[in-house]
Design an enzyme around this catalytic site. Structure first.
Site, PDB file in Angstrom:
ATOM      1  N   SER A  31     -15.942  56.375  47.749  1.00  0.00           N
ATOM      2  CA  SER A  31     -15.373  57.561  47.106  1.00  0.00           C
ATOM      3  C   SER A  31     -13.952  57.825  47.577  1.00  0.00           C
ATOM      4  CB  SER A  31     -16.251  58.790  47.371  1.00  0.00           C
ATOM      5  OG  SER A  31     -17.455  58.697  46.651  1.00  0.00           O
ATOM      6  N   HIS A  77     -22.936  63.967  45.260  1.00  0.00           N
ATOM      7  CA  HIS A  77     -21.630  63.377  44.970  1.00  0.00           C
ATOM      8  C   HIS A  77     -20.523  64.342  45.357  1.00  0.00           C
ATOM      9  CE1 HIS A  77     -24.238  60.750  42.704  1.00  0.00           C
ATOM     10  NE2 HIS A  77     -23.242  59.910  42.573  1.00  0.00           N
TER      11      HIS A  77
END
Length: 194
Positions: A97, A80
């Site tokens: 994202s 991430h």
């Protein structure tokens, strides 16, 4: 058969039905982007179809991640992006994202703010071994920073659980958007400045 049609008038229920009945490859492709660099999550639940509700589908996917041993889960977390990190400023994140961090303009921080976020990111990664993960769509810039500072005080087991909880919140919002066929949400919370 096309798994996720673009007809905006389709209901969440009919989109879920499409996911339940489309070929396994189409199911996995449709859900691959919900999980950061982890198409294997959707692959892990395709054999459990049909799902009666979006909640059931999401819970099954979260369970796949929760069942991982700690080193594998930490490796998944490490995939991430950092909030307001170098990848954000260079535009090297997944589309989802980019959109999520864009709600608070985290890629456009001024030098002082960027330095603060960088210091927090480094401290968090040094303490826990993976990036700070937060469902940014539920925060303002100020509340995200507050959560960052508070969570730095946690122990590792608390943060392993917190990261999974935040990923669950992120992916649930992504799933809802997918099933609704919605465009990215506008920024919320406090005004942002560079």
């Amino acid at each position: 058969m096309i798994c996720m049609p673009t007809i905006r008038s389709m209901t969440t229920r009919s989109r879920l039905e499409q996911l339940n009945t489309c070929p396994p490859e189409a199911f996995c492709a449709a859900l691959a982007d919900l999980w950061e660099h982890a198409p294997w999550v959707a692959q892990g639940v395709v054999g459990q179809r049909p799902f009666a509700t979006a909640d059931a589908l999401h819970t099954a996917m979260v369970d796949v991640v929760a069942a991982l041993d700690e080193p594998t889960r930490v490796a998944f977390y490490a995939g991430h992006p950092e909030l307001a990190g170098d990848d954000a400023r260079r535009g090297l994140m997944t589309e989802a994202s980019v959109a999520e961090q864009g709600t608070l303009a985290l890629a456009q921080l001024g030098a002082d703010e960027a330095a603060r976020w960088n210091a927090l990111n480094q401290a968090y990664r040094a303490r826990f071994g993976f990036p700070f993960i937060l469902c940014i769509r539920r925060h303002t810039r100020a509340s995200a920073l507050q959560a960052f500072e508070q969570r730095l005080q946690h122990d590792r087991s608390t943060e392993l659980a917190a990261a999974l909880g935040e990923i669950a919140a992120i992916t649930r919002l992504r799933l809802d958007r997918l099933l609704l066929g919605a465009a990215p949400a506008a920024s919320h919370g406090e005004p942002v400045s560079s």
